[in-house]
Design a protein around this motif. Structure first.
Motif, short mmCIF file in Angstrom:
data_model
loop_
_atom_site.label_atom_id
_atom_site.label_comp_id
_atom_site.label_asym_id
_atom_site.label_seq_id
_atom_site.Cartn_x
_atom_site.Cartn_y
_atom_site.Cartn_z
N UNK A 81 -80.93 -20.34 66.87
CA UNK A 81 -81.62 -20.94 68.34
C UNK A 81 -83.31 -20.80 68.13
N UNK A 82 -84.06 -22.11 67.85
CA UNK A 82 -85.80 -22.27 68.00
C UNK A 82 -85.81 -22.26 69.24
N UNK A 83 -87.34 -20.96 69.00
CA UNK A 83 -87.77 -20.83 70.49
C UNK A 83 -89.41 -20.65 70.10
N UNK A 84 -89.67 -20.11 71.80
CA UNK A 84 -91.70 -20.17 71.38
C UNK A 84 -92.06 -18.92 70.64
N UNK A 85 -93.04 -18.21 70.67
CA UNK A 85 -93.59 -16.80 70.58
C UNK A 85 -92.76 -15.47 71.68
N UNK A 86 -92.67 -16.35 72.47
CA UNK A 86 -92.18 -15.21 73.96
C UNK A 86 -90.41 -15.42 74.18
N UNK A 87 -90.15 -15.96 74.09
CA UNK A 87 -88.62 -16.18 74.48
C UNK A 87 -87.71 -16.25 73.57
N UNK A 88 -87.31 -15.11 72.82
CA UNK A 88 -86.51 -14.62 72.22
C UNK A 88 -84.70 -13.96 72.19
N UNK A 89 -84.86 -14.36 73.77
CA UNK A 89 -83.61 -14.02 74.31
C UNK A 89 -82.90 -15.22 73.93
N UNK A 90 -81.46 -14.56 73.83
CA UNK A 90 -80.30 -15.40 73.17
C UNK A 90 -80.02 -16.79 74.80
N UNK A 91 -80.06 -17.73 74.67
CA UNK A 91 -80.48 -18.74 75.87
C UNK A 91 -78.50 -19.70 75.82
N UNK A 92 -78.19 -18.82 75.04
CA UNK A 92 -75.86 -19.08 74.70
C UNK A 92 -75.71 -17.98 75.67
N UNK A 93 -75.95 -16.78 75.08
CA UNK A 93 -75.03 -15.35 75.70
C UNK A 93 -76.36 -14.47 76.45
N UNK A 94 -77.42 -15.05 76.78
CA UNK A 94 -78.70 -13.72 77.31
C UNK A 94 -78.90 -12.46 76.50
N UNK A 95 -78.41 -12.46 75.28
CA UNK A 95 -78.70 -10.85 75.30
C UNK A 95 -79.89 -11.14 74.53
N UNK A 96 -80.86 -9.88 74.55
CA UNK A 96 -82.19 -9.45 73.90
C UNK A 96 -81.85 -9.39 72.32
N UNK A 97 -80.71 -8.85 72.28
CA UNK A 97 -80.75 -8.05 70.92
C UNK A 97 -80.41 -9.82 69.66
N UNK A 98 -81.66 -9.93 69.50
CA UNK A 98 -81.57 -11.38 68.14
C UNK A 98 -82.58 -10.72 67.44
N UNK A 99 -82.69 -11.57 65.84
CA UNK A 99 -82.91 -11.13 64.83
C UNK A 99 -84.42 -12.19 64.54
N UNK A 100 -85.44 -12.44 64.16
CA UNK A 100 -86.11 -13.31 63.64
C UNK A 100 -85.80 -13.79 62.24
N UNK A 101 -85.66 -15.19 61.98
CA UNK A 101 -85.24 -15.31 60.91
C UNK A 101 -85.44 -16.48 60.61
N UNK A 102 -87.28 -16.78 60.86
CA UNK A 102 -87.78 -17.78 60.41
C UNK A 102 -89.28 -18.09 61.45
N UNK A 103 -90.06 -18.03 61.27
CA UNK A 103 -91.70 -18.26 61.97
C UNK A 103 -92.59 -17.00 61.14
N UNK A 104 -92.14 -16.37 60.36
CA UNK A 104 -93.34 -15.04 60.74
C UNK A 104 -93.31 -15.76 59.19
N UNK A 105 -93.48 -16.51 57.95
CA UNK A 105 -94.09 -16.88 56.86
C UNK A 105 -95.75 -16.78 56.74
#
Length: 121
Positions: A81-105
């Motif tokens: 999922x895409x998100x802004x810089x502050x909302x990293x929680x999964x919108x599908x299940x609510x988990x905070x266990x997420x890994x950034x895959x794009x956006x820091x390049x």
């Protein structure tokens, strides 16, 4: 303002690459910068306008920037999922266990140069 250091490094690479290619000038440099890198667009443009004049190879060069929105993948459910810089929680299940895959390049994607042969013909 870390943008000065970024632009200085970008221009160093551009000048070195242009010289190695026998260029008479750098026409443009294209960049890809992730939103999570927290680069200020106005500061980047200001630093570019000031620092590019330090070398005749880059004095008239333009800079194009593609800004990349952050994207993460959830470790729990696999949702990407895409998100802004502050909302990293999964919108599908609510988990905070997420890994950034794009956006820091911070990449130099391409560079357009002019060579003496192109000027003559």
């Amino acid at each position: 303002m870390h943008e000065l250091g970024l632009v200085s490094g970008i221009l160093d690479v551009a000048v070195k690459t242009a010289r190695e290619a026998g260029a008479s000038r750098v026409v443009s440099v294209s960049l890809r910068i992730g939103d999570m890198a927290e680069v200020n667009e106005e500061s980047m443009d200001f630093a570019w306008d000031i620092l590019r004049e330090d070398d005749p190879l880059t004095a008239e060069a333009t800079m194009q920037v593609e800004y990349v929105r952050p994207k993460s993948v959830c470790a729990e459910c696999g949702n990407e999922f895409e998100h802004d810089r502050f909302h990293l929680r999964c919108p599908a299940c609510g988990s905070r266990e997420t890994r950034l895959v794009a956006g820091r390049e911070m990449d130099i994607v391409s560079m357009e140069i002019e060579t003496p042969d192109e000027e003559d013909g």
